[in-house]
Write an enzyme that holds these catalytic residues in place. Structure first.
Site, short mmCIF file in Angstrom:
data_model
loop_
_atom_site.label_atom_id
_atom_site.label_comp_id
_atom_site.label_asym_id
_atom_site.label_seq_id
_atom_site.Cartn_x
_atom_site.Cartn_y
_atom_site.Cartn_z
N GLY A 55 -7.06 -0.20 6.00
CA GLY A 55 -7.77 1.05 5.73
C GLY A 55 -7.36 2.18 6.66
O GLY A 55 -8.11 3.11 6.87
N ARG A 95 -13.69 -6.63 -2.24
CA ARG A 95 -15.08 -6.20 -2.49
C ARG A 95 -15.14 -5.32 -3.74
O ARG A 95 -14.11 -4.91 -4.27
CB ARG A 95 -15.55 -5.36 -1.30
CG ARG A 95 -14.67 -4.14 -1.11
CD ARG A 95 -15.21 -3.11 -0.13
NE ARG A 95 -14.46 -1.86 -0.21
CZ ARG A 95 -13.32 -1.62 0.39
NH1 ARG A 95 -12.78 -2.54 1.16
NH2 ARG A 95 -12.70 -0.46 0.24
C1 MV4 Z 1 1.75 2.93 4.76
C2 MV4 Z 1 2.21 4.24 4.57
C3 MV4 Z 1 3.58 4.45 4.47
N1 MV4 Z 1 4.43 3.40 4.54
N2 MV4 Z 1 2.63 1.92 4.82
C4 MV4 Z 1 -2.87 4.00 5.29
C5 MV4 Z 1 -4.05 3.20 4.93
C6 MV4 Z 1 -3.60 1.80 4.80
N3 MV4 Z 1 -4.24 1.20 3.65
C7 MV4 Z 1 -2.13 1.87 4.66
N4 MV4 Z 1 -1.75 3.23 4.91
C8 MV4 Z 1 -0.47 3.63 4.81
N5 MV4 Z 1 0.45 2.64 4.85
C9 MV4 Z 1 3.94 2.16 4.72
N6 MV4 Z 1 4.77 1.13 4.79
C10 MV4 Z 1 1.28 5.28 4.52
C11 MV4 Z 1 -0.08 4.97 4.64
C12 MV4 Z 1 -0.96 6.12 4.52
C13 MV4 Z 1 -1.82 6.25 3.43
C14 MV4 Z 1 -1.89 5.29 2.44
C15 MV4 Z 1 -2.73 5.42 1.38
C16 MV4 Z 1 -3.52 6.56 1.28
C17 MV4 Z 1 -3.48 7.53 2.25
C18 MV4 Z 1 -2.64 7.40 3.34
C19 MV4 Z 1 -2.59 8.39 4.31
C20 MV4 Z 1 -1.76 8.24 5.37
C21 MV4 Z 1 -0.94 7.10 5.49
#
Ligand code: MV4
Length: 465
Positions: free
Chosen positions: A180, A307
Site C-alpha cells: 500500500g 479483503r
Molecule cells: C511500484 C511502482 C513502480 N514500479 N512498483 C505504490 C503502492 C504499492 N501498492 C506499490 N506502489 C508502486 N509500486 C514498481 N515496480 C509505483 C508504485 C506507485 C503507485 C502504485 C499504484 C498507485 C499509485 C502509486 C503512486 C506512487 C507509486
C-alpha cells in the site's frame, strides 16, 4: 417394507452461521449490515465511544460499545471483539476493510474461537501479506509480475548491485512486509543504491518489525489496474472484471472506475484467468483483489488485497452482483452459483470518495454536519453512514460517503457524476466535493489518459497562480 431413502449430502449447503458481528465502523459497517439483512442473518454492530450514536447501531440486532475512541483500544482490540462475539452469540465476524481485515493472527484467533472469519483463511492472508511469497504464488500460476527476483535482497552489497544491474535502473526497493505504498524507495542510479537500501531496511525494521527487502524494476508511468475475484471453498473461482484506480494522492484513492478504460478484453482476459488459477492453487476463499501496474500494454502484478475493498461498488454496478453478499455466502460454505460464463460487464461506473477534509491542506476536518443533501436518481448510489446532525469524529479516516454512478457509457457516467456531485451538499464541515467537481471537468481524465502520477501533478499545477 419401506426403503431407506438416502439423505442428500448436507455438508455443502449447511450454513455455518446465522449471525454476523461487524468489526468495523462507518459506511462499510452500514453496507455489510445491509448485505446481512438481505441474507436473513442477524447482525451485531460494535462501536467505540466516539461512534455510540451511529445510525447503523440502531438498526442492528445488537449494538455494543467495545472500547474508547482510539481505534487501538476498540476496532483493533482482538480480545474485545471476540468477547463481544461470545456475549452476543455471533457465529461469524466480518472485518470490513482496514483495521483487522488483513491480520492473519486475528483470522486465526476468530477460527480458534469456533467462529467463522468472513474472509480467506489465515494462511492465504499470510502468503499475500509477505510480498515475496505472494510474488512466488503468482509466478507459479502464470500471473505476470514486475521484473526482479522473487527472493529477499542479500546482505552482500556487491551481490545487491549485481541484481540492480541485471534488472536495469531505475529500480525500486520494497519491504517484504510492506504494501500500500509503505516502505519503498526508488533508486535512479548505482551510486544511490547502498544508502537507499540502508534507509529502507531501517524504516522496514521500525514499521513492520522485519528488515527484509526485495527489488523490482521501477515503472515510470504506469496505471493502477486491479482485478476483482470471488472464490468459494469448493475450488470454484471467477474474476469479476477490472477497475482503474490510478487517481490517487499519497496512496489514497480518490476516484475509481470500472471497467478500466481502453483495455481490450483480449489482453486482460488471460491475466484474469491466471488470477483465478492463483486463487485455486492457494485455496483462496471469498473476495480478493489483484493489483497490477499497467504500462505500455503490459500488466505487472504488485500486490493482492485479501479483503473487501472500498471501491467494490463500481464492480457491483458493472457486474450486477452483490459482492458483499457473495463474500458472506462463500464464508457460509455455499458453492458459487455462477461460472465465468455468467460474468459480464455492463456499462460504466465511477466512484468518488467524499472525504471530510480541508480542500487546501487535505487535513481531516471534524465537526457536526448541520445540513445534508445527498444525490439521487437513476444510476446514482450513495454508500454512507452520515445524516444531518452527524458528528464527524477526528479519530478515524476521513471517508464519510461514496458517490457511485452507473450509465451505459463512460461519457454518460461522467455526466451523471457531475450532476450527482452538483446535487451533493454537506454543511458544517469541509469536504473534497469542489475538488472532485474540478476533476470531473478535466479533459485528460475525460479521455482516460491518466497514470498514477496524474492527480498529484494536476494538484501541483492547480496550486500555482
Ligand atoms: C511500484 C511502482 C513502480 N514500479 N512498483 C505504490 C503502492 C504499492 N501498492 C506499490 N506502489 C508502486 N509500486 C514498481 N515496480 C509505483 C508504485 C506507485 C503507485 C502504485 C499504484 C498507485 C499509485 C502509486 C503512486 C506512487 C507509486
Amino acid at each position: 417394507m419401506p426403503v431407506a431413502v438416502p439423505v442428500p449430502e448436507a455438508s455443502a449447503t449447511k450454513l455455518r452461521f446465522d449471525s454476523v458481528l461487524i468489526a468495523n465502523r462507518g459506511e462499510i459497517a452500514a453496507r455489510i449490515q445491509a448485505a446481512c439483512r438481505a441474507l436473513d442473518l442477524k447482525t451485531v454492530c460494535v462501536c467505540s465511544e466516539a461512534d455510540r450514536d451511529a445510525a447503523y447501531g440502531k438498526t442492528a440486532d445488537s449494538f455494543l460499545c467495545i472500547g474508547p475512541s482510539s481505534a487501538t483500544k476498540s476496532y483493533l482490540n482482538k480480545d474485545a471483539l471476540l468477547l463481544a462475539a461470545r456475549l452476543t452469540g455471533a457465529g461469524a465476524i466480518h472485518p470490513g476493510y482496514g483495521f483487522l481485515s488483513e491480520n492473519a493472527a486475528f483470522a486465526e484467533a476468530v477460527e480458534k474461537a469456533g467462529l467463522v472469519f468472513i474472509g480467506p483463511d489465515a494462511r492465504s492472508i499470510a502468503i499475500m501479506g509477505d510480498k515475496i511469497s505472494a510474488k512466488r504464488a503468482m509466478i507459479a500460476a502464470g500471473v505476470p509480475c514486475v521484473p526482479g527476483p522473487d527472493t529477499a535482497l542479500p546482505d552482500d552489497p556487491s551481490a545487491v548491485a549485481q541484481i540492480a544491474l541485471e534488472i536495469g535502473y531505475p529500480v525500486i526497493i520494497k519491504a517484504t512486509a510492506g504494501g500500500g505504498g509503505r516502505g519503498m524507495r526508488v533508486v535512479a542510479q548505482a551510486e544511490q543504491l547502498h544508502d537507499a537500501i540502508a534507509l529502507t531496511r531501517e524504516e522496514a525494521r521500525q514499521a513492520f518489525g522485519s528488515a527484509e527487502l526485495y527489488m523490482e524494476k521501477f515503472l515510470r508511468h504506469p496505471r493502477h489496474i486491479e482485478i476483482q475475484v470471488l472464490c468459494d471453498s469448493h475450488g470454484n473461482a471467477v474474476w469479476l472484471g477490472h477497475r482503474d484506480c490510478s487517481m490517487q494522492r499519497r496512496h489514497q484513492k480518490v476516484v475509481e472506475e470500472a471497467p478500466a478504460p481502453g483495455i481490450a478484453e483480449a489482453i486482460i482476459a488471460p491475466v484474469g484467468e491466471a488470477c483465478v488459477k492463483a486463487c485455486q492453487q492457494i485455496g483462496y476463499r471469498g473476495v480478493g483483489t489483484f493489483e497490477f501496474l499497467y504500462e505500455d500494454g503490459a500488466f505487472y502484478f504488485i500486490e493482492m488485497n485479501t479483503r473487501l475493498q472500498v471501491e467494490h461498488p463500481v464492480t457491483e454496478m458493472t457486474s450486477g452482483l452483490d459482492i458483499v453478499q457473495e463474500q458472506i455466502r462463500a464464508a457460509q460454505g455455499v458453492a458459487l452459483a455462477i461460472t465465468q460464463a455468467d460474468v459480464s460487464c455492463n456499462g460504466h461506473s465511477f466512484e468518488c470518495r467524499i472525504n471530510a477534509e480541508d480542500p487546501e491542506s487535505f487535513l481531516s476536518s471534524a465537526g457536526v454536519i448541520t445540513g445534508l443533501n445527498l444525490p439521487q436518481g437513476h444510476g446514482i448510489r450513495v454508500d454512507t453512514h452520515i445524516h444531518a446532525g452527524y458528528k464527524v469524529s477526528p479519530y478515524y479516516d476521513s471517508l464519510i460517503a461514496k458517490v457511485i454512478v452507473h450509465a451505459p457509457t463512460r461519457a454518460q457516467a461522467m455526466e451523471t457524476m457531475r450532476r450527482a456531485l452538483g446535487d451533493t451538499r454537506i454543511d458544517g464541515i469541509s469536504t473534497n466535493i469542489a475538488f472532485l467537481q474540478a476533476l470531473f471537468q478535466d479533459e485528460a481524465f475525460a479521455k482516460g489518459e491518466t497514470d498514477i502520477h496524474y492527480l498529484e501533478q494536476w494538484l501541483k499545477l492547480r496550486s500555482k497562480p
